[in-house]
Design a protein around this motif. Sequence first.
Motif, short mmCIF file in Angstrom:
data_model
loop_
_atom_site.label_atom_id
_atom_site.label_comp_id
_atom_site.label_asym_id
_atom_site.label_seq_id
_atom_site.Cartn_x
_atom_site.Cartn_y
_atom_site.Cartn_z
N VAL A 61 0.84 -1.20 0.00
CA VAL A 61 0.00 0.00 0.00
C VAL A 61 0.87 1.25 0.00
CG1 VAL A 61 -1.69 1.33 1.33
CG2 VAL A 61 -1.96 -1.14 1.08
N GLY A 62 1.94 1.26 0.81
CA GLY A 62 2.82 2.42 0.87
C GLY A 62 3.53 2.67 -0.44
N LEU A 63 3.95 1.61 -1.13
CA LEU A 63 4.61 1.77 -2.43
C LEU A 63 3.67 2.39 -3.45
CD1 LEU A 63 7.06 1.21 -4.26
CD2 LEU A 63 6.14 -1.08 -4.65
N VAL A 64 2.44 1.88 -3.48
CA VAL A 64 1.44 2.43 -4.41
C VAL A 64 1.14 3.88 -4.07
CG1 VAL A 64 -0.95 2.25 -5.18
CG2 VAL A 64 0.42 0.19 -4.93
N ASN A 65 0.99 4.18 -2.78
CA ASN A 65 0.66 5.54 -2.35
C ASN A 65 1.76 6.53 -2.72
OD1 ASN A 65 -0.89 7.52 -0.54
ND2 ASN A 65 1.13 7.50 0.42
N TYR A 68 1.92 6.92 -6.59
CA TYR A 68 0.73 7.60 -7.11
C TYR A 68 0.75 9.09 -6.74
CZ TYR A 68 -4.17 8.18 -8.44
OH TYR A 68 -5.33 8.59 -9.04
N TYR A 69 1.18 9.38 -5.51
CA TYR A 69 1.28 10.77 -5.07
C TYR A 69 2.31 11.54 -5.88
CZ TYR A 69 2.31 14.73 -1.97
OH TYR A 69 2.54 15.97 -1.47
N PHE A 70 3.41 10.87 -6.23
CA PHE A 70 4.47 11.52 -6.98
C PHE A 70 4.09 11.74 -8.44
CE2 PHE A 70 8.33 11.20 -9.61
CZ PHE A 70 9.06 12.26 -9.11
N LEU A 71 3.46 10.75 -9.05
CA LEU A 71 3.17 10.81 -10.48
C LEU A 71 1.87 11.54 -10.81
CD1 LEU A 71 4.22 7.16 -11.44
CD2 LEU A 71 5.54 9.26 -11.78
N TYR A 72 0.89 11.45 -9.91
CA TYR A 72 -0.43 12.03 -10.19
C TYR A 72 -0.90 12.84 -8.99
CZ TYR A 72 -0.21 8.31 -13.68
OH TYR A 72 0.19 7.47 -14.68
N LEU A 73 -0.21 13.93 -8.71
CA LEU A 73 -0.47 14.71 -7.50
C LEU A 73 -1.88 15.31 -7.52
CD1 LEU A 73 0.43 15.99 -4.87
CD2 LEU A 73 1.47 17.85 -6.18
N TYR A 76 -4.50 12.65 -7.23
CA TYR A 76 -4.39 12.08 -5.88
C TYR A 76 -5.15 12.95 -4.88
CZ TYR A 76 -2.21 10.46 -1.53
OH TYR A 76 -1.99 9.99 -0.28
N SER A 77 -5.06 14.27 -5.02
CA SER A 77 -5.70 15.18 -4.07
C SER A 77 -7.21 15.24 -4.28
CB SER A 77 -5.09 16.58 -4.21
OG SER A 77 -3.70 16.56 -3.97
N ARG A 78 -7.64 15.16 -5.53
CA ARG A 78 -9.06 15.32 -5.82
C ARG A 78 -9.84 14.01 -5.80
NH1 ARG A 78 -8.81 19.49 -11.01
NH2 ARG A 78 -7.91 21.28 -9.88
N GLY A 79 -9.20 12.91 -6.16
CA GLY A 79 -9.91 11.65 -6.33
C GLY A 79 -10.12 10.91 -5.03
N LEU A 80 -10.85 9.79 -5.15
CA LEU A 80 -11.14 8.96 -3.99
C LEU A 80 -9.99 8.01 -3.67
CD1 LEU A 80 -14.86 8.03 -4.71
CD2 LEU A 80 -13.99 9.63 -2.99
N ALA A 81 -8.96 7.97 -4.53
CA ALA A 81 -7.83 7.06 -4.28
C ALA A 81 -7.15 7.38 -2.96
CB ALA A 81 -6.83 7.16 -5.43
N ARG A 82 -7.05 8.68 -2.65
CA ARG A 82 -6.43 9.08 -1.38
C ARG A 82 -7.20 8.52 -0.20
NH1 ARG A 82 -5.34 15.35 0.56
NH2 ARG A 82 -4.36 14.85 2.56
N GLN A 83 -8.54 8.56 -0.27
CA GLN A 83 -9.35 8.05 0.82
C GLN A 83 -9.20 6.54 0.95
OE1 GLN A 83 -11.06 10.38 2.69
NE2 GLN A 83 -9.96 11.76 1.32
#
Length: 308
Positions: A61-65, A68-73, A76-83
């Motif tokens: 999970v940490g690797l994906v997070n 994903y945060y680095f490539l699609y900032l 990541y902030s707007r979508g539900l992926a962060r939740q």
Amino acid sequence: MLPALTVFFMLIFVLLCFLGILANGFIVLMLSREWLRRGRLPPLDMILFSLGTSRFCQQCVGLVNSLYYFLYLVEYSRGLARQLIGLHWDFLNSATFWFGTWLSVLFCIKIANFSHPAFLWLKWRLPGLVPRLLLGSILVSFIVTLLFFWGNQSAYQAFLRRKISGNTTFKEWNRRLEIDYFMPLKLVTMSIPCSLFLVSILMLIKSLRRHTQRMQHNAHSMQDPSAQAHSRALKSLVSFLVLYALSFVSMVVDATVVIPSDNMWYWPWQIILYLCMSVHPFILITNNLRFRGTFRQLLLLARGFWVA
């Protein structure tokens, strides 16, 4: 194009995560085989299996997070992926701390030598309570996850509305939520397992010191099985203590300073956070005779495969 230094640290982080995933996966597979063969696991193996499973999932999970945060900032902030990622991370983080705490407590109970009636009662009673302690840890982690999810959901809804009362901006409101809600929640939820963990380490150190003083006139004291058991347990727990310290530092940093993905220190900081989580399972493997023998055979097979 990404700077060469950023790419270098990013590759180191990915490699570190993969090594941790492989090591924790090895522990889980070894104990799963024992479980299928015997139909049950001893208390210590039950904790190791739970810790290895939670760490394996946590690092995935940490690797994906992080990627994903680095490539699609923005997404990541707007979508539900962060939740969704935060929901899994909070649960696994809490469960990992509790499982690591029970590992330290069981090490202390099995290895330390004290004659106090309360300690002797725990030495007799605790191994049989391990399944209940693990289930209780999962329940506590689930409750903690719900509390974190409520805060994350509030931040997400405010981000969508962008309507903050008064003259407070969204960034200021989000930072206030982090300091006034998440920071106290993290400290409260981690204080109990951290306290138990530190007490266990201190008791092991005290027991080792007393045992060493009794054996100081013996020329072969360093080869004494009890002293070796103390040393192996302390080696495993001290490395996990570093993880506790890094996690606490990360809480303070997250609550005070935000390291954006385009900052040159983003990936070095990720490496620091995941370092002990990746190194500790290798220490557990080298300190366990069953794990060490099988792991050495696998390394020899892998070496022969690459040579061939």
